[in-house]
Write a protein that holds these residues in place. Structure first.
Motif, mmCIF file in Angstrom:
data_model
loop_
_atom_site.group_PDB
_atom_site.id
_atom_site.type_symbol
_atom_site.label_atom_id
_atom_site.label_comp_id
_atom_site.label_asym_id
_atom_site.label_seq_id
_atom_site.Cartn_x
_atom_site.Cartn_y
_atom_site.Cartn_z
ATOM 1 N N ALA A 188 0.768 -1.172 0.064
ATOM 2 C CA ALA A 188 0.040 0.152 0.112
ATOM 3 C C ALA A 188 0.879 1.446 -0.128
ATOM 4 O O ALA A 188 0.278 2.466 -0.197
ATOM 5 C CB ALA A 188 -0.901 0.017 1.205
ATOM 6 N N SER A 212 1.428 -1.203 6.699
ATOM 7 C CA SER A 212 1.663 -1.324 5.164
ATOM 8 C C SER A 212 2.900 -2.093 4.936
ATOM 9 O O SER A 212 3.861 -1.676 4.350
ATOM 10 C CB SER A 212 1.958 0.131 4.621
ATOM 11 O OG SER A 212 0.953 1.200 4.859
ATOM 12 N N TYR A 271 -9.913 4.336 2.200
ATOM 13 C CA TYR A 271 -8.550 4.256 1.504
ATOM 14 C C TYR A 271 -8.393 5.119 0.134
ATOM 15 O O TYR A 271 -9.345 5.325 -0.465
ATOM 16 C CB TYR A 271 -8.028 2.646 1.165
ATOM 17 C CG TYR A 271 -9.062 2.014 0.656
ATOM 18 C CD1 TYR A 271 -9.490 2.046 -0.817
ATOM 19 C CD2 TYR A 271 -9.953 1.110 1.362
ATOM 20 C CE1 TYR A 271 -10.257 1.222 -1.586
ATOM 21 C CE2 TYR A 271 -10.856 0.178 0.693
ATOM 22 C CZ TYR A 271 -11.042 0.240 -0.663
ATOM 23 O OH TYR A 271 -11.924 -0.293 -1.499
ATOM 24 N N TYR A 274 -6.012 0.380 -2.707
ATOM 25 C CA TYR A 274 -6.008 -0.722 -1.845
ATOM 26 C C TYR A 274 -5.271 -1.992 -2.336
ATOM 27 O O TYR A 274 -5.314 -2.134 -3.655
ATOM 28 C CB TYR A 274 -7.640 -1.241 -1.485
ATOM 29 C CG TYR A 274 -7.579 -2.363 -0.239
ATOM 30 C CD1 TYR A 274 -7.705 -1.913 0.932
ATOM 31 C CD2 TYR A 274 -7.504 -3.760 -0.915
ATOM 32 C CE1 TYR A 274 -7.704 -3.078 1.983
ATOM 33 C CE2 TYR A 274 -7.497 -4.712 0.408
ATOM 34 C CZ TYR A 274 -7.689 -4.391 1.553
ATOM 35 O OH TYR A 274 -7.585 -5.484 2.592
ATOM 36 N N HIS A 292 -5.222 -1.015 6.773
ATOM 37 C CA HIS A 292 -6.241 -0.204 6.463
ATOM 38 C C HIS A 292 -6.302 0.073 4.870
ATOM 39 O O HIS A 292 -7.557 0.105 4.138
ATOM 40 C CB HIS A 292 -5.701 1.248 7.001
ATOM 41 C CG HIS A 292 -7.183 2.058 7.434
ATOM 42 N ND1 HIS A 292 -7.138 2.877 8.529
ATOM 43 C CD2 HIS A 292 -8.208 2.187 6.660
ATOM 44 C CE1 HIS A 292 -8.257 3.307 8.585
ATOM 45 N NE2 HIS A 292 -9.256 3.013 7.604
ATOM 46 N N ARG A 293 -5.102 -0.029 4.454
ATOM 47 C CA ARG A 293 -5.103 0.243 2.803
ATOM 48 C C ARG A 293 -4.653 -1.248 2.132
ATOM 49 O O ARG A 293 -4.474 -1.165 0.946
ATOM 50 C CB ARG A 293 -4.337 1.104 2.333
ATOM 51 C CG ARG A 293 -4.871 2.628 2.891
ATOM 52 C CD ARG A 293 -4.108 3.582 2.419
ATOM 53 N NE ARG A 293 -2.577 3.646 2.886
ATOM 54 C CZ ARG A 293 -1.858 4.090 2.193
ATOM 55 N NH1 ARG A 293 -1.945 4.746 1.271
ATOM 56 N NH2 ARG A 293 -0.493 4.237 2.710
ATOM 57 N N SER A 324 -11.114 -3.211 6.475
ATOM 58 C CA SER A 324 -10.716 -2.014 6.043
ATOM 59 C C SER A 324 -12.055 -1.227 6.777
ATOM 60 O O SER A 324 -11.549 0.150 7.201
ATOM 61 C CB SER A 324 -10.542 -1.881 4.700
ATOM 62 O OG SER A 324 -10.354 -0.421 4.338
ATOM 63 N N TYR A 329 -11.287 1.115 10.039
ATOM 64 C CA TYR A 329 -11.549 2.568 10.126
ATOM 65 C C TYR A 329 -12.552 2.805 11.339
ATOM 66 O O TYR A 329 -12.174 3.388 12.201
ATOM 67 C CB TYR A 329 -12.487 2.732 8.743
ATOM 68 C CG TYR A 329 -13.235 4.083 8.915
ATOM 69 C CD1 TYR A 329 -12.679 5.205 9.066
ATOM 70 C CD2 TYR A 329 -14.822 4.105 8.950
ATOM 71 C CE1 TYR A 329 -13.587 6.378 9.132
ATOM 72 C CE2 TYR A 329 -15.314 5.134 9.096
ATOM 73 C CZ TYR A 329 -14.856 6.474 9.069
ATOM 74 O OH TYR A 329 -15.623 7.441 9.196
ATOM 75 N N TRP A 465 -9.215 7.631 5.708
ATOM 76 C CA TRP A 465 -8.856 6.345 6.817
ATOM 77 C C TRP A 465 -8.123 6.975 7.957
ATOM 78 O O TRP A 465 -7.039 6.309 8.132
ATOM 79 C CB TRP A 465 -7.637 5.663 5.795
ATOM 80 C CG TRP A 465 -6.824 6.371 4.822
ATOM 81 C CD1 TRP A 465 -7.085 7.147 3.759
ATOM 82 C CD2 TRP A 465 -5.247 6.419 4.994
ATOM 83 N NE1 TRP A 465 -5.975 7.440 2.964
ATOM 84 C CE2 TRP A 465 -4.888 7.128 3.796
ATOM 85 C CE3 TRP A 465 -4.546 5.835 5.583
ATOM 86 C CZ2 TRP A 465 -3.688 7.644 3.405
ATOM 87 C CZ3 TRP A 465 -3.033 6.106 5.519
ATOM 88 C CH2 TRP A 465 -2.688 6.891 4.625
#
Length: 639
Positions: A188, A212, A271, A274, A292-293, A324, A329, A465
């Protein structure tokens, strides 16, 4: 000598009881500066990871940490989001050296917080150089394999150290990594530049860096799952062999449909792009970890090439993608922490993981990852677990208490999982949310359901995000906004009590029954994990080679003397096999005078155990209850 408590330790030391005043504080948290929400003004951290030593499976880390002179505390991440527990790999950190202006500085590990290192920075120094190695697992007993000759998983939580005293979001980082020549990668993170096999990523906050990871590999394929969209979504696949990357257009369409079905459910996403990171490997450890991503996903090599056979665990991507929204979130208030060394609380995991388990399987059906029949077979297995397979939840534990399991057991094997319980907030939570869906339909005469809750609770602030936390009452308030009811009592009864959890099946027009024929789902899982599941007949699950994995507490096998850890050598006088065991159970039902006779090995001893059971094989299935509408089929219909 073995010292078992503080008083004994003092006596051994010759200090006696009087050495500890009655008011003494014996709770030690370490001399670590608490995190403050202020900018890290010293500068931007420079982090480089050399991930080329695939022979030794060693990641080599170099950091430049801007700092002022004076005391400096460096932290190795301990509490990792998604793990819900203090799972930081501090045991694998080695070779730590701290320097300033080329001179080595002494460091001291905090005696009460082993994740913290104290350094005195000399006057006139504006940055320290930190070098260490992350010695990743060499075999599965040491942990998940994250580096093989064909691929690797670069997890920044294992390959970074950061300064204490700040929120992780307030620390800026320039990160880079060097991969084996010719390898490609997915992440990400946004790329700033490349220099041969070294990739420089754009500046990012430290909390986002840890969130990430990077999958890199010799055999790599990237698939666009949202063609033409302003918000890119990709499936980044690494494999043991090139043939494992043979992906059909139909399979690509199903994964694209997963993205679209999730968008239709929530009406927003959280995001700017993704990446599904997917490893197809018998070497690198399987994984399912949300970010998250992006998400880390690990399956066997046949995910695509054995599509019809290896379908049972195909809800992995839909589960992790759902996080996600649910978990990354919208995050429980006690799972948000200012940095990675503040303890987390797990009280709302029945939402975080339980509702994600629900939507992960529903979305597997809505997208086409599963057929409707496969969804029902998998749901039957879950329902049977909480109908007959968790005697502990019916007597001494409740679902809420199992949210404490991540720090209690840290996913270690348990001797009697069915009785002890183990992270039941996942699947028991799934059944609670199925029940909630049925109740919403009942209260609104079919006009509203859990889809409405999902959009109201998770589907705001499109594109953001930034973490949005919640409490139990926020869940209750949102349910009440959809259909007024005493939702607090409704949920607490199921979370804190010991009653059955399969009411959601009945409200959706289906019933749980048991027959002597295993479902396709059970056969697929038995083949995948190489085990035989007879928990609902004689009460035993047997793994590869006759090793007993679990014995149902107070079930027929338990009462006969069988226990986990034993191995079955023979069944009714013949060599053990899964089929031989099933045939013996069937024979005992036809001839009531014939027990199931097992020769078992317990340590270095052999003995014969006779199980007096005559009710035949029992496997769970769902059948229609025609007295009620079939809303289960409506639930999994694509939007």
């Amino acid at each position: 000598m073995k010292v078992t408590n503080l008083a004994a330790a003092l006596i051994v030391a010759g200090l006696g009881f009087a050495a500890v005043p009655a008011h003494a504080d014996i709770v030690r948290t370490g001399n670590v500066p608490p995190p403050q929400d202020v900018p890290y003004t010293a500068g931007t951290l420079q982090i480089h990871v050399d991930a080329t030593d695939i022979d030794h499976r060693v990641f080599r880390v170099h950091e430049v940490i801007p700092t002022a002179s004076g005391p400096l505390t460096l932290l190795y991440p301990q509490w990792l989001p998604g793990d819900h527990e203090p799972s930081g790999t501090i045991d694998a950190l080695a070779g730590l050296v701290v320097k300033a202006n080329g001179k080595t500085l002494n460091w001291t590990r905090d005696p009460f917080n082993v994740f913290a290192f104290h350094v005195d920075v000399p006057q006139g120094v504006h940055a320290v150089d930190v070098d260490f190695q992350y010695l990743s697992p060499q075999n599965r007993r040491e942990g998940r394999i994250v580096m093989t000759p064909e691929m690797l998983d670069l997890q920044w939580s294992s390959n970074t150290i950061y300064p204490a005293g700040y929120y992780s979001k307030d620390i800026k980082v320039d990160a880079s990594a060097t991969f084996p020549a010719g390898w490609q990668f997915g992440t990400a993170l946004d790329v700033a530049s490349r220099d041969g096999s070294t990739v420089n990523f754009k500046t990012i906050t430290y909390n986002a860096l840890v969130d990430s990871p990077v999958y890199a590999g010799k055999y790599f394929k990237r698939i666009d799952l949202a063609p033409g969209s302003k918000t890119p979504v990709h499936l980044d696949v690494v494999a043991d062999q090139p043939k494992d990357l043979d992906i059909t257009p139909e399979q690509i369409k199903i994964h694209r449909d997963l993205v679209q079905q999730m968008y239709k459910l929530y009406g927003a996403h959280h995001y700017n792009h993704y990446d599904f990171l997917l490893s197809l490997s018998n070497k690198m450890g399987g994984e399912g970890l949300e970010h998250h991503r992006s998400s880390e996903n690990g399956t066997g090599p046949g995910y695509f090439t054995k599509w019809k056979q290896d379908w049972a665990m195909r809800d992995l991507l839909s589960h992790e993608f759902n996080h996600s929204w649910d978990g990354k979130y919208r995050r429980p208030f006690d799972l948000w922490t200012p940095n990675f060394n503040v303890a987390m609380g797990d009280t709302l995991l029945w939402v975080y993981e339980g509702q994600t388990q629900f939507w992960g399987q529903v979305m597997a059906a809505r997208s086409g990852l599963w057929t409707d029949a496969q969804f029902r077979d998998m749901l039957a297995n879950v329902a049977a677990t909480y109908d007959r397979g968790r005697p502990g939840l019916a007597t001494w534990r409740n679902v809420q208490d199992t949210t404490n399991d991540p720090p209690i057991a840290q996913r270690a094997p348990l001797p009697y999982r069915n009785y002890q319980g183990s992270e039941d907030y996942y699947s028991a939570g799934q059944l609670i949310w199925l029940d909630v869906d049925g109740k919403l339909r009942e209260l609104t005469h079919g006009k509203k359901n859990l889809d409405n809750f999902a959009r109201a609770f998770f589907g705001m602030d499109n594109g953001s995000w930034v973490v949005n936390t919640y409490h139990f009452q926020d869940v209750v308030n949102t349910l009440n906004s959809i259909a007024p009811y005493d939702w607090a009592k409704y949920l607490r009864t199921r979370l804190d009590g010991h009653g059955p959890l399969i009411g959601g099946l009945e409200s959706h027009g289906w019933k749980l029954v048991y027959t002597d024929k295993p479902s396709d789902a059970l056969k697929a899982m038995e083949a995948h994990y190489h085990f035989a599941n007879l928990m609902y007949s004689i009460g035993v699950a047997v793994g590869k080679g006759g090793h007993i994995a679990d014995v149902l507490w107070n079930g027929p096998a338990f009462k006969a003397g069988l226990s986990p850890g034993m191995s079955i050598v023979a069944v009714n006088g013949h060599d053990y096999s899964n089929d031989a065991l099933a045939n013996a159970v069937t024979a005992s039902a036809k001839d009531k005078s014939m027990p199931v006779k097992l020769l078992v090995k317990n340590f270095n001893e052999f003995k014969t155990i006779e199980i007096d059971y005559h009710e035949g094989l029992k496997y769970p299935h769902l059948v229609r209850d025609t007295s009620r509408p079939d809303t289960l089929t409506k639930l999994i219909k694509p939007l």
